[in-house]
Write a protein that holds these residues in place. Structure first.
Motif, PDB file in Angstrom:
ATOM      1  N   ALA A 167      46.828 -14.275   8.288  1.00 12.89           N
ATOM      2  CA  ALA A 167      47.064 -15.663   7.870  1.00 12.89           C
ATOM      3  C   ALA A 167      48.553 -16.004   7.974  1.00 12.89           C
ATOM      4  O   ALA A 167      48.910 -17.116   8.379  1.00 12.89           O
ATOM      5  CB  ALA A 167      46.554 -15.886   6.454  1.00 12.89           C
ATOM      6  N   ASN A 168      49.410 -15.053   7.615  1.00 14.17           N
ATOM      7  CA  ASN A 168      50.856 -15.277   7.711  1.00 14.17           C
ATOM      8  C   ASN A 168      51.288 -15.485   9.158  1.00 14.17           C
ATOM      9  O   ASN A 168      52.084 -16.372   9.463  1.00 14.17           O
ATOM     10  CB  ASN A 168      51.631 -14.098   7.118  1.00 14.17           C
ATOM     11  CG  ASN A 168      51.564 -14.045   5.614  1.00 14.17           C
ATOM     12  OD1 ASN A 168      51.281 -15.040   4.954  1.00 14.17           O
ATOM     13  ND2 ASN A 168      51.800 -12.877   5.055  1.00 14.17           N
ATOM     14  N   VAL A 169      50.758 -14.659  10.061  1.00 14.47           N
ATOM     15  CA  VAL A 169      51.107 -14.771  11.480  1.00 14.47           C
ATOM     16  C   VAL A 169      50.619 -16.108  12.029  1.00 14.47           C
ATOM     17  O   VAL A 169      51.357 -16.806  12.728  1.00 14.47           O
ATOM     18  CB  VAL A 169      50.524 -13.582  12.288  1.00 14.47           C
ATOM     19  CG1 VAL A 169      50.656 -13.819  13.783  1.00 14.47           C
ATOM     20  CG2 VAL A 169      51.219 -12.290  11.891  1.00 14.47           C
ATOM     21  N   LEU A 170      49.378 -16.475  11.703  1.00 13.62           N
ATOM     22  CA  LEU A 170      48.830 -17.748  12.169  1.00 13.62           C
ATOM     23  C   LEU A 170      49.683 -18.914  11.680  1.00 13.62           C
ATOM     24  O   LEU A 170      50.069 -19.791  12.462  1.00 13.62           O
ATOM     25  CB  LEU A 170      47.384 -17.916  11.707  1.00 13.62           C
ATOM     26  CG  LEU A 170      46.712 -19.235  12.075  1.00 13.62           C
ATOM     27  CD1 LEU A 170      46.639 -19.412  13.586  1.00 13.62           C
ATOM     28  CD2 LEU A 170      45.327 -19.316  11.448  1.00 13.62           C
ATOM     29  N   SER A 171      50.019 -18.900  10.416  1.00 13.31           N
ATOM     30  CA  SER A 171      50.835 -19.965   9.831  1.00 13.31           C
ATOM     31  C   SER A 171      52.202 -20.050  10.516  1.00 13.31           C
ATOM     32  O   SER A 171      52.635 -21.128  10.928  1.00 13.31           O
ATOM     33  CB  SER A 171      51.017 -19.703   8.334  1.00 13.31           C
ATOM     34  OG  SER A 171      51.958 -20.596   7.798  1.00 13.31           O
ATOM     35  N   SER A 172      52.857 -18.910  10.650  1.00 13.91           N
ATOM     36  CA  SER A 172      54.189 -18.876  11.281  1.00 13.91           C
ATOM     37  C   SER A 172      54.143 -19.374  12.715  1.00 13.91           C
ATOM     38  O   SER A 172      55.029 -20.119  13.153  1.00 13.91           O
ATOM     39  CB  SER A 172      54.751 -17.455  11.268  1.00 13.91           C
ATOM     40  OG  SER A 172      54.972 -17.019   9.960  1.00 13.91           O
TER      41      SER A 172
ATOM     42  N   ALA B   4      45.032 -25.829  21.880  1.00 19.34           N
ATOM     43  CA  ALA B   4      45.148 -26.782  22.998  1.00 19.34           C
ATOM     44  C   ALA B   4      46.221 -27.826  22.716  1.00 19.34           C
ATOM     45  O   ALA B   4      47.024 -28.158  23.594  1.00 19.34           O
ATOM     46  CB  ALA B   4      43.800 -27.439  23.262  1.00 19.34           C
ATOM     47  N   ALA B   5      46.248 -28.336  21.505  1.00 18.68           N
ATOM     48  CA  ALA B   5      47.244 -29.350  21.137  1.00 18.68           C
ATOM     49  C   ALA B   5      48.662 -28.794  21.182  1.00 18.68           C
ATOM     50  O   ALA B   5      49.613 -29.524  21.470  1.00 18.68           O
ATOM     51  CB  ALA B   5      46.938 -29.906  19.747  1.00 18.68           C
ATOM     52  N   LEU B   6      48.781 -27.502  20.914  1.00 16.58           N
ATOM     53  CA  LEU B   6      50.096 -26.853  20.941  1.00 16.58           C
ATOM     54  C   LEU B   6      50.471 -26.360  22.341  1.00 16.58           C
ATOM     55  O   LEU B   6      51.587 -25.911  22.561  1.00 16.58           O
ATOM     56  CB  LEU B   6      50.124 -25.684  19.949  1.00 16.58           C
ATOM     57  CG  LEU B   6      50.035 -26.076  18.479  1.00 16.58           C
ATOM     58  CD1 LEU B   6      49.747 -24.854  17.620  1.00 16.58           C
ATOM     59  CD2 LEU B   6      51.320 -26.763  18.028  1.00 16.58           C
ATOM     60  N   GLY B   7      49.498 -26.392  23.246  1.00 17.48           N
ATOM     61  CA  GLY B   7      49.766 -25.957  24.620  1.00 17.48           C
ATOM     62  C   GLY B   7      49.833 -24.449  24.770  1.00 17.48           C
ATOM     63  O   GLY B   7      50.578 -23.946  25.620  1.00 17.48           O
ATOM     64  N   VAL B   8      49.090 -23.734  23.937  1.00 16.50           N
ATOM     65  CA  VAL B   8      49.083 -22.273  24.004  1.00 16.50           C
ATOM     66  C   VAL B   8      47.639 -21.777  24.030  1.00 16.50           C
ATOM     67  O   VAL B   8      46.709 -22.528  23.745  1.00 16.50           O
ATOM     68  CB  VAL B   8      49.826 -21.626  22.810  1.00 16.50           C
ATOM     69  CG1 VAL B   8      51.287 -22.057  22.781  1.00 16.50           C
ATOM     70  CG2 VAL B   8      49.151 -21.957  21.486  1.00 16.50           C
ATOM     71  N   GLU B   9      47.471 -20.508  24.365  1.00 12.49           N
ATOM     72  CA  GLU B   9      46.163 -19.872  24.289  1.00 12.49           C
ATOM     73  C   GLU B   9      45.915 -19.473  22.837  1.00 12.49           C
ATOM     74  O   GLU B   9      46.862 -19.188  22.096  1.00 12.49           O
ATOM     75  CB  GLU B   9      46.117 -18.638  25.190  1.00 12.49           C
ATOM     76  CG  GLU B   9      46.285 -18.947  26.663  1.00 12.49           C
ATOM     77  CD  GLU B   9      45.122 -19.723  27.243  1.00 12.49           C
ATOM     78  OE1 GLU B   9      43.977 -19.538  26.789  1.00 12.49           O
ATOM     79  OE2 GLU B   9      45.357 -20.527  28.162  1.00 12.49           O
TER      80      GLU B   9
ATOM     81  N   PHE C 193      48.037 -15.543  17.193  1.00  9.07           N
ATOM     82  CA  PHE C 193      47.887 -14.340  16.367  1.00  9.07           C
ATOM     83  C   PHE C 193      48.830 -13.205  16.758  1.00  9.07           C
ATOM     84  O   PHE C 193      48.710 -12.102  16.250  1.00  9.07           O
ATOM     85  CB  PHE C 193      46.435 -13.857  16.423  1.00  9.07           C
ATOM     86  CG  PHE C 193      45.487 -14.833  15.796  1.00  9.07           C
ATOM     87  CD1 PHE C 193      45.355 -14.898  14.419  1.00  9.07           C
ATOM     88  CD2 PHE C 193      44.750 -15.712  16.569  1.00  9.07           C
ATOM     89  CE1 PHE C 193      44.496 -15.816  13.827  1.00  9.07           C
ATOM     90  CE2 PHE C 193      43.883 -16.627  15.992  1.00  9.07           C
ATOM     91  CZ  PHE C 193      43.763 -16.677  14.618  1.00  9.07           C
ATOM     92  N   VAL C 194      49.758 -13.469  17.648  1.00 12.35           N
ATOM     93  CA  VAL C 194      50.713 -12.444  18.069  1.00 12.35           C
ATOM     94  C   VAL C 194      51.937 -12.504  17.170  1.00 12.35           C
ATOM     95  O   VAL C 194      52.641 -13.511  17.145  1.00 12.35           O
ATOM     96  CB  VAL C 194      51.127 -12.639  19.549  1.00 12.35           C
ATOM     97  CG1 VAL C 194      52.190 -11.626  19.943  1.00 12.35           C
ATOM     98  CG2 VAL C 194      49.922 -12.543  20.462  1.00 12.35           C
ATOM     99  N   PRO C 195      52.203 -11.435  16.417  1.00 14.26           N
ATOM    100  CA  PRO C 195      53.384 -11.428  15.554  1.00 14.26           C
ATOM    101  C   PRO C 195      54.672 -11.469  16.392  1.00 14.26           C
ATOM    102  O   PRO C 195      54.777 -10.758  17.390  1.00 14.26           O
ATOM    103  CB  PRO C 195      53.289 -10.111  14.789  1.00 14.26           C
ATOM    104  CG  PRO C 195      51.933  -9.559  15.066  1.00 14.26           C
ATOM    105  CD  PRO C 195      51.433 -10.203  16.316  1.00 14.26           C
ATOM    106  N   HIS C 196      55.603 -12.300  16.006  1.00  8.33           N
ATOM    107  CA  HIS C 196      56.856 -12.409  16.748  1.00  8.33           C
ATOM    108  C   HIS C 196      58.059 -11.882  15.971  1.00  8.33           C
ATOM    109  O   HIS C 196      59.154 -11.838  16.504  1.00  8.33           O
ATOM    110  CB  HIS C 196      57.106 -13.869  17.141  1.00  8.33           C
ATOM    111  CG  HIS C 196      56.120 -14.376  18.121  1.00  8.33           C
ATOM    112  ND1 HIS C 196      56.178 -14.088  19.458  1.00  8.33           N
ATOM    113  CD2 HIS C 196      55.006 -15.136  17.965  1.00  8.33           C
ATOM    114  CE1 HIS C 196      55.168 -14.643  20.084  1.00  8.33           C
ATOM    115  NE2 HIS C 196      54.441 -15.290  19.191  1.00  8.33           N
TER     116      HIS C 196
END
Length: 112
Positions: free
Chosen positions: A7-12, A57-62, A67-70
């Motif tokens: 959830a933290n990764v998704l939010s970030s 889609a709205a963000l222009g990403v897959e 869900f990829v931690p950065h």
């Protein structure tokens, strides 16, 4: 990864990818409610597959990119002769696999 970490990764990542776009603008572009976007970013709501696809889609990403931690440190592999041999072996195997797949695909195309 725990549910909380996910959830933290998704939010970030939603915050990161929307940049200066407001939650309202993202919600409108994605066709979801502002409350959903706010709830996801605030760790109070989870998201359905359908809404997740709309947001990506709205963000222009897959979807997977959400869900990829950065914020993790990159893994550094020590440069040793053994590690170089392993790297060379893996590279050779990957190249062989790609070559076989390309040959198979080209053969299929030529037969059509």
């Amino acid at each position: 990864m725990t549910e909380i970490e996910l959830a933290n990764v998704l939010s970030s990542n939603i915050k990161k990818y929307r940049g200066k776009m407001t939650q309202e603008a993202l919600a409108e572009k994605a066709g979801v409610s502002v409350q959903l976007v706010n709830g996801i970013e605030g760790h109070r709501k989870w998201v359905s597959k359908k809404s997740l696809s709309k947001l990506a889609a709205a963000l222009g990403v897959e979807v997977y990119q959400l869900f990829v931690p950065h914020d993790t440190k990159p893994i550094v592999i020590e440069e040793t002769p053994k590690n170089e041999r392993i790297r060379a072996q893996i590279t050779e195997e990957v190249v062989d696999d790609v070559r076989r797949a390309m040959t198979k695909a080209l053969d299929k195309i030529l037969k059509e």
